[in-house]
Design a protein around this motif. Structure first.
Motif, PDB file in Angstrom:
ATOM      1  N   PHE A  72       0.828  -1.205   0.000  1.00 48.94           N
ATOM      2  CA  PHE A  72       0.000   0.000   0.000  1.00 48.94           C
ATOM      3  C   PHE A  72       0.862   1.255   0.000  1.00 48.94           C
ATOM      4  O   PHE A  72       0.629   2.192  -0.762  1.00 48.94           O
ATOM      5  N   TRP A  73       1.878   1.297   0.882  1.00 50.06           N
ATOM      6  CA  TRP A  73       2.719   2.481   0.982  1.00 50.06           C
ATOM      7  C   TRP A  73       3.523   2.710  -0.290  1.00 50.06           C
ATOM      8  O   TRP A  73       3.738   3.849  -0.704  1.00 50.06           O
ATOM      9  N   ARG A  74       3.948   1.644  -0.916  1.00 48.85           N
ATOM     10  CA  ARG A  74       4.680   1.761  -2.175  1.00 48.85           C
ATOM     11  C   ARG A  74       3.777   2.364  -3.257  1.00 48.85           C
ATOM     12  O   ARG A  74       4.162   3.294  -3.968  1.00 48.85           O
ATOM     13  N   LEU A  75       2.544   1.829  -3.361  1.00 47.27           N
ATOM     14  CA  LEU A  75       1.601   2.354  -4.347  1.00 47.27           C
ATOM     15  C   LEU A  75       1.229   3.796  -4.026  1.00 47.27           C
ATOM     16  O   LEU A  75       1.126   4.646  -4.915  1.00 47.27           O
ATOM     17  N   PHE A  76       1.045   4.095  -2.743  1.00 47.62           N
ATOM     18  CA  PHE A  76       0.730   5.459  -2.327  1.00 47.62           C
ATOM     19  C   PHE A  76       1.847   6.419  -2.730  1.00 47.62           C
ATOM     20  O   PHE A  76       1.584   7.509  -3.248  1.00 47.62           O
ATOM     21  N   ALA A  77       3.086   6.029  -2.501  1.00 49.34           N
ATOM     22  CA  ALA A  77       4.215   6.892  -2.848  1.00 49.34           C
ATOM     23  C   ALA A  77       4.288   7.127  -4.352  1.00 49.34           C
ATOM     24  O   ALA A  77       4.513   8.254  -4.808  1.00 49.34           O
ATOM     25  N   VAL A  78       4.077   6.084  -5.127  1.00 54.28           N
ATOM     26  CA  VAL A  78       4.119   6.231  -6.590  1.00 54.28           C
ATOM     27  C   VAL A  78       3.013   7.165  -7.065  1.00 54.28           C
ATOM     28  O   VAL A  78       3.251   8.075  -7.870  1.00 54.28           O
ATOM     29  N   LEU A  79       1.799   6.967  -6.582  1.00 52.80           N
ATOM     30  CA  LEU A  79       0.688   7.824  -6.999  1.00 52.80           C
ATOM     31  C   LEU A  79       0.864   9.265  -6.524  1.00 52.80           C
ATOM     32  O   LEU A  79       0.514  10.213  -7.224  1.00 52.80           O
ATOM     33  N   PHE A  80       1.442   9.440  -5.347  1.00 49.23           N
ATOM     34  CA  PHE A  80       1.689  10.783  -4.826  1.00 49.23           C
ATOM     35  C   PHE A  80       2.701  11.526  -5.686  1.00 49.23           C
ATOM     36  O   PHE A  80       2.505  12.703  -6.019  1.00 49.23           O
ATOM     37  N   ALA A 110       3.846  15.579  -9.920  1.00 50.29           N
ATOM     38  CA  ALA A 110       4.387  15.890 -11.243  1.00 50.29           C
ATOM     39  C   ALA A 110       3.312  16.493 -12.144  1.00 50.29           C
ATOM     40  O   ALA A 110       3.573  17.457 -12.879  1.00 50.29           O
ATOM     41  N   VAL A 111       2.101  15.964 -12.077  1.00 49.76           N
ATOM     42  CA  VAL A 111       1.007  16.488 -12.906  1.00 49.76           C
ATOM     43  C   VAL A 111       0.667  17.917 -12.487  1.00 49.76           C
ATOM     44  O   VAL A 111       0.484  18.804 -13.336  1.00 49.76           O
ATOM     45  N   VAL A 112       0.587  18.169 -11.194  1.00 51.63           N
ATOM     46  CA  VAL A 112       0.268  19.522 -10.706  1.00 51.63           C
ATOM     47  C   VAL A 112       1.368  20.502 -11.099  1.00 51.63           C
ATOM     48  O   VAL A 112       1.089  21.615 -11.557  1.00 51.63           O
ATOM     49  N   ALA A 160       3.494  20.261 -13.632  1.00 55.96           N
ATOM     50  CA  ALA A 160       3.464  20.464 -15.086  1.00 55.96           C
ATOM     51  C   ALA A 160       2.304  21.371 -15.493  1.00 55.96           C
ATOM     52  O   ALA A 160       2.464  22.256 -16.350  1.00 55.96           O
ATOM     53  N   ALA A 161       1.141  21.184 -14.874  1.00 56.10           N
ATOM     54  CA  ALA A 161      -0.010  22.025 -15.197  1.00 56.10           C
ATOM     55  C   ALA A 161       0.235  23.479 -14.786  1.00 56.10           C
ATOM     56  O   ALA A 161      -0.086  24.404 -15.536  1.00 56.10           O
ATOM     57  N   ALA A 162       0.810  23.680 -13.617  1.00 55.45           N
ATOM     58  CA  ALA A 162       1.089  25.046 -13.157  1.00 55.45           C
ATOM     59  C   ALA A 162       2.108  25.723 -14.064  1.00 55.45           C
ATOM     60  O   ALA A 162       1.971  26.898 -14.409  1.00 55.45           O
ATOM     61  N   THR A 163       3.123  24.986 -14.483  1.00 54.92           N
ATOM     62  CA  THR A 163       4.137  25.548 -15.371  1.00 54.92           C
ATOM     63  C   THR A 163       3.537  25.901 -16.731  1.00 54.92           C
ATOM     64  O   THR A 163       3.812  26.962 -17.292  1.00 54.92           O
ATOM     65  N   ALA A 164       2.700  25.015 -17.250  1.00 53.11           N
ATOM     66  CA  ALA A 164       2.071  25.276 -18.551  1.00 53.11           C
ATOM     67  C   ALA A 164       1.138  26.477 -18.479  1.00 53.11           C
ATOM     68  O   ALA A 164       1.133  27.324 -19.395  1.00 53.11           O
TER      69      ALA A 164
END
Length: 70
Positions: free
Chosen positions: A9-17, A22-24, A26-30
């Motif tokens: 769970f913690w591994r998946l949580f870290a990856v999704l976090f 990264a998405v936030v 990239a969106a803010a930069t764009a």
């Protein structure tokens, strides 16, 4: 009975976090780049000379001394 949070769970949580961060970022930069591009393209000639003059800082008046010679 409670459930325990597994290492999987913690591994998946870290990856999704990290992906969400990264998405936030990239969106803010764009959006920031888009805003700068729009501001640079906007022509400044639409402002009349009166509007430009009213936006300028007011002229400083000549200061008088606080004391006078009697």
């Amino acid at each position: 009975m409670g459930t325990s949070l597994t290492p999987e769970f913690w591994r998946l949580f870290a990856v999704l976090f990290v992906i969400a961060l990264a998405v936030v970022f990239a969106a803010a930069t764009a959006l920031d780049a888009l805003l700068l591009w729009v501001r640079r393209r906007r022509p400044h000639s639409r402002l009349s000379s009166e509007t430009r003059a009213s936006r300028a800082a007011p002229a400083k008046r000549k200061e008088e001394p606080l004391t006078r010679v009697v």
